[in-house]
Design a protein around this motif. Structure first.
Motif, mmCIF file in Angstrom:
data_model
loop_
_atom_site.group_PDB
_atom_site.id
_atom_site.type_symbol
_atom_site.label_atom_id
_atom_site.label_comp_id
_atom_site.label_asym_id
_atom_site.label_seq_id
_atom_site.Cartn_x
_atom_site.Cartn_y
_atom_site.Cartn_z
ATOM 1 N N UNK A 5 61.360 -12.156 19.764
ATOM 2 C CA UNK A 5 62.315 -11.379 18.967
ATOM 3 C C UNK A 5 63.214 -12.256 18.105
ATOM 4 N N UNK A 6 63.605 -13.421 18.628
ATOM 5 C CA UNK A 6 64.547 -14.236 17.864
ATOM 6 C C UNK A 6 63.927 -14.739 16.564
ATOM 7 N N UNK A 22 61.765 -12.923 14.762
ATOM 8 C CA UNK A 22 61.882 -11.751 13.873
ATOM 9 C C UNK A 22 63.310 -11.623 13.350
ATOM 10 N N UNK A 23 64.282 -11.769 14.235
ATOM 11 C CA UNK A 23 65.679 -11.620 13.808
ATOM 12 C C UNK A 23 66.071 -12.726 12.827
ATOM 13 N N UNK A 61 64.104 -14.215 10.756
ATOM 14 C CA UNK A 61 63.508 -13.864 9.462
ATOM 15 C C UNK A 61 64.265 -12.707 8.834
ATOM 16 N N UNK A 112 56.116 -17.582 18.523
ATOM 17 C CA UNK A 112 56.053 -16.957 17.204
ATOM 18 C C UNK A 112 56.293 -15.451 17.279
ATOM 19 N N UNK A 113 55.932 -14.850 18.411
ATOM 20 C CA UNK A 113 56.083 -13.397 18.545
ATOM 21 C C UNK A 113 57.391 -12.999 19.203
#
Lengths: 310, 274
Positions: free
Chosen positions: A207-208, A210-211, A213, A204-205
């Motif tokens: 980078x992919x 975040x990207x 989202x 969940x943490x």
């Protein structure tokens, strides 16, 4: 991918050879003389020296060790594991139906374990720290900690005796699967869903996520991506669960009078039926190697990096 | 020039520990201009970027006004925010290597994003991406889109993210230290791509970096941050020539020392000064 699968399969062959050899050696390190066991099992009152020699000849025990191993191995390849010392019947004719019954029980349980673990793991990861997560983890902790015979007894009492909904034992209809499968699945799923949950939380943490989202991808697609990346750890665990269950159904099979490997193996070990034990160990070991191979292949399908490692 | 993005009294704090990460940030980004955010690690640059996109971790809370085209993003529902992300505001990540799903080829992410915003099928998306990728010097785009992230270099992945921006045509691009993880040559190439990106899209940009050389080349305005506080903001020239705050002067002077050192080592060839 196909190259990887073939390579991975070839690697498991020497492993199986080593296992078969070790199985054979271990049995023959046993202090008991097989000939004596056979004669005892046949109920011969006085075991004379002559009789021992004769039996050894019949069983081929007078041959050198390596020759005996090779002969045994060659016949194993044709699924001929010799005759049972106790009943005199071919081992395979006794082992095969029991094995099949246990495989049925294991497969249904494994399926339920996988479904339960994934569903609970995903739900708990998405609701981390909330009521749902805490409740599921609490209940699973309780159920996993409970010995399976206790759980089996409670379920039999409740569903078979009190409510009279399900059969207490045997393997007569589809409904006889329900209780043993629940007992097996609950204890494993209670552990495995935690693996999926924590693996999901780790991802969940990443980078992919975040990207993804940041690019405006919908949450269900992101959850799917996280799950696919989280499954890597779980796939190995799931695949190894199958042979582990195959070899550890003793308690459940005895509780529910399931005519499977578990009951058979205990009987064979108690009566020192060497060919049976050998075959049992070999079949289980093969299952382990096989499922390990399968898990590697599934992992390679999910994780492209692994394909290049071989 | 009208203010395109306006951030007023943005405060960000950790809910569990109560620690305040950003105290009271207010700044503006003009239309078609580039704001650089500089400062040391942990000064709150990335948190600011993520706060604008509302992408901070769930245990991090934020308050304050974020006005994009006069619309307060804080009041948008999750779904409305999701529609804005990618299409209206786009984030270019620091680590290209970990920005793409490691279990699939990079093309999948591109197709899904474009399908989400434009409803294109795989064929249409691949067509648009191909053109964009060629323009950022990624040769053989179809082949690249069929590769897994680990088979590509950080610079290539960074350029794929830039190419996606070219197709999405967002109004605001937030680039969170896009060159930090790259080697010097890739850094230069990616910087070139950013210059072109601004030119082609005419979008606004927030460019986070601690490479002042790059900032000078790219940005119109500079925001200097330290410990979650904005210590100085102004036009790029004024920051480099007439910094008011001590910390800014310190940043500029260290950069100068590094440059001088680099020049002397390289025998007077000021490659770094670009």
């Amino acid at each position: 991918m196909y190259k990887y699968m073939i390579k991975r399969f070839l690697i498991s062959i020497p492993l199986l050879l080593i296992i078969s050899f070790l199985t054979f050696v271990l049995i023959h390190l046993s202090p008991l003389d097989p000939a004596e066991v056979v004669l005892q099992a046949q109920g011969v009152p006085v075991i004379t020296e002559e009789l021992m020699v004769q039996t050894k000849q019949e069983l081929g025990l007078d041959q050198p060790f390596l020759i005996r191993y090779l002969a045994w191995f060659a016949s194993c390849l044709q699924l001929d594991f010799g005759d049972s010392y106790v009943t005199g019947q071919p081992v395979w004719s006794l082992l095969a139906p029991a094995f099949l019954n246990t495989v049925k029980l294991t497969m249904v349980s494994a399926l339920l374990i996988i479904v339960l673990s994934i569903v609970l793991g995903v739900v708990c990861a998405l609701r981390e720290g909330k009521m749902t997560d805490k409740t599921v983890r609490g209940i699973s902790f309780f159920v996993t900690a409970m010995p399976s015979y206790a759980l089996a007894a409670i379920l039999i009492w409740l569903f078979s005796v009190k409510l009279d909904l399900l059969p207490t034992s045997g393997m007569n209809s589809l409904s006889s699967y329900i209780l043993p499968v629940i007992v097996i699945a609950v204890s494993y799923a209670g552990l495995y869903f935690r693996i999926i949950r924590s693996s999901m939380l780790n991802n969940l943490n990443e980078n992919y996520v975040m990207y993804g989202r940041a690019c405006g991808l919908p949450e269900h697609k992101i959850t799917k991506t996280i799950l696919r990346n989280s499954l890597q750890v779980a796939v190995s665990v799931f695949c190894m669960a199958v042979p582990i269950i195959l070899g550890s159904t003793v308690v459940v099979e005895n509780m529910f009078a399931w005519p499977g490997l578990g009951s058979l193996s205990v009987k064979s070990i108690l009566s020192r039926d060497f060919p049976m034990i050998q075959a049992y160990v070999l079949v289980l070991a093969t299952a382990f190697v096989l499922f390990n191979t399968v898990s590697d292949m599934i992992n390679a399908a999910i994780n492209p990096k692994l394909r290049e490692g071989l | 020039m009208p203010n395109f993005l306006e951030v007023n009294h943005l405060k960000v704090w950790d809910k569990s520990s109560g620690e305040v990460i950003l105290h009271d940030s207010s700044f503006k980004v003009n239309a078609e201009s580039c704001l650089a955010v500089v400062g040391e690690s942990g000064s709150g640059k990335s948190v600011t970027c993520r706060a604008i996109m509302r992408l901070n971790k769930p245990w991090v809370s934020q308050s304050g006004e974020i006005l994009l085209h006069g619309e307060n993003l804080s009041f948008l529902s999750d779904k409305e925010m999701r529609q804005k992300r990618g299409k209206t505001m786009y984030l270019i990540m620091q680590h290209g290597m970990s920005a793409f799903d490691p279990s699939t080829v990079v093309g999948v992410h591109l197709y899904e994003t474009l399908k989400q915003h434009f409803g294109w099928n795989k064929h249409e998306a691949a067509g648009h991406m191909s053109i964009a990728m060629k323009s950022v010097m990624l040769k053989e785009p179809m082949e690249i889109m069929n590769k897994y992230p680990h088979q590509l270099s950080g610079g290539m992945l960074q350029r794929i993210m830039i190419a996606l921006a070219l197709v999405l045509e967002p109004d605001l691009i937030i680039a969170d230290e896009p060159t930090t993880a790259l080697d010097t040559i890739s850094q230069y190439e990616v910087l070139e791509q950013f210059l072109q990106l601004r030119e082609r899209l005419g979008c606004s940009m927030i460019f986070v970096s601690h490479d002042l050389g790059m900032v000078r080349k790219l940005a119109d305005e500079v925001l200097v941050m330290k410990n979650g506080v904005i210590v100085e903001q102004g036009s790029t020239e004024s920051i480099f020539t007439a910094a008011k705050h001590e910390y800014t002067r310190y940043l500029v002077s260290t950069k100068q020392t590094l440059n001088d050192h680099f020049k002397s080592v390289m025998g007077g060839q000021g490659v770094a000064k670009r």
